[in-house]
Design a protein around this motif. Structure first.
Motif, PDB file in Angstrom:
ATOM      1  N   LEU A 172       0.830  -1.196   0.000  1.00 25.79           N
ATOM      2  CA  LEU A 172       0.000   0.000   0.000  1.00 25.79           C
ATOM      3  C   LEU A 172       0.871   1.257   0.000  1.00 25.79           C
ATOM      4  O   LEU A 172       0.618   2.208  -0.752  1.00 25.79           O
ATOM      5  N   GLU A 173       1.917   1.260   0.823  1.00 29.07           N
ATOM      6  CA  GLU A 173       2.821   2.396   0.877  1.00 29.07           C
ATOM      7  C   GLU A 173       3.518   2.616  -0.465  1.00 29.07           C
ATOM      8  O   GLU A 173       3.618   3.747  -0.949  1.00 29.07           O
ATOM      9  N   GLN A 174       3.965   1.550  -1.085  1.00 35.55           N
ATOM     10  CA  GLN A 174       4.615   1.650  -2.387  1.00 35.55           C
ATOM     11  C   GLN A 174       3.655   2.196  -3.437  1.00 35.55           C
ATOM     12  O   GLN A 174       4.001   3.078  -4.230  1.00 35.55           O
ATOM     13  N   ARG A 175       2.453   1.693  -3.426  1.00 31.27           N
ATOM     14  CA  ARG A 175       1.451   2.151  -4.401  1.00 31.27           C
ATOM     15  C   ARG A 175       1.103   3.620  -4.190  1.00 31.27           C
ATOM     16  O   ARG A 175       0.973   4.379  -5.158  1.00 31.27           O
ATOM     17  N   LYS A 223       3.211  10.106  -9.667  1.00 33.88           N
ATOM     18  CA  LYS A 223       2.483  10.284 -10.920  1.00 33.88           C
ATOM     19  C   LYS A 223       1.644  11.551 -10.891  1.00 33.88           C
ATOM     20  O   LYS A 223       1.568  12.283 -11.882  1.00 33.88           O
ATOM     21  N   ASN A 224       1.039  11.842  -9.754  1.00 34.38           N
ATOM     22  CA  ASN A 224       0.245  13.053  -9.615  1.00 34.38           C
ATOM     23  C   ASN A 224       1.110  14.297  -9.816  1.00 34.38           C
ATOM     24  O   ASN A 224       0.705  15.231 -10.508  1.00 34.38           O
TER      25      ASN A 224
END
Length: 58
Positions: free
Chosen positions: A7-10, A17-18
């Motif tokens: 989750l942290e990596q994602r 990306k944002n």
């Protein structure tokens, strides 16, 4: 890798990306403004030429 690490990596990927998309958007807006200014300048020149032609014909 446990679920929390995934989750942290994602989340980090999404935040990166944002930021990339925000920068792309800023650059595109800047380019759009330049194109609009160029268009307006061309339209002004055309209007001036048309007025000259109308003045010479009229």
């Amino acid at each position: 890798m446990d679920l929390l690490e995934q989750l942290e990596q994602r989340m980090n990927e999404l935040l990166r990306k944002n930021k990339e998309l925000e920068e792309d958007n800023r650059l595109l807006r800047q380019e759009l403004e330049e194109v609009r200014q160029n268009r307006d300048a061309v339209l002004e020149r055309i209007d001036g030429l048309l007025k000259r032609v109308q003045g010479e014909l009229g």
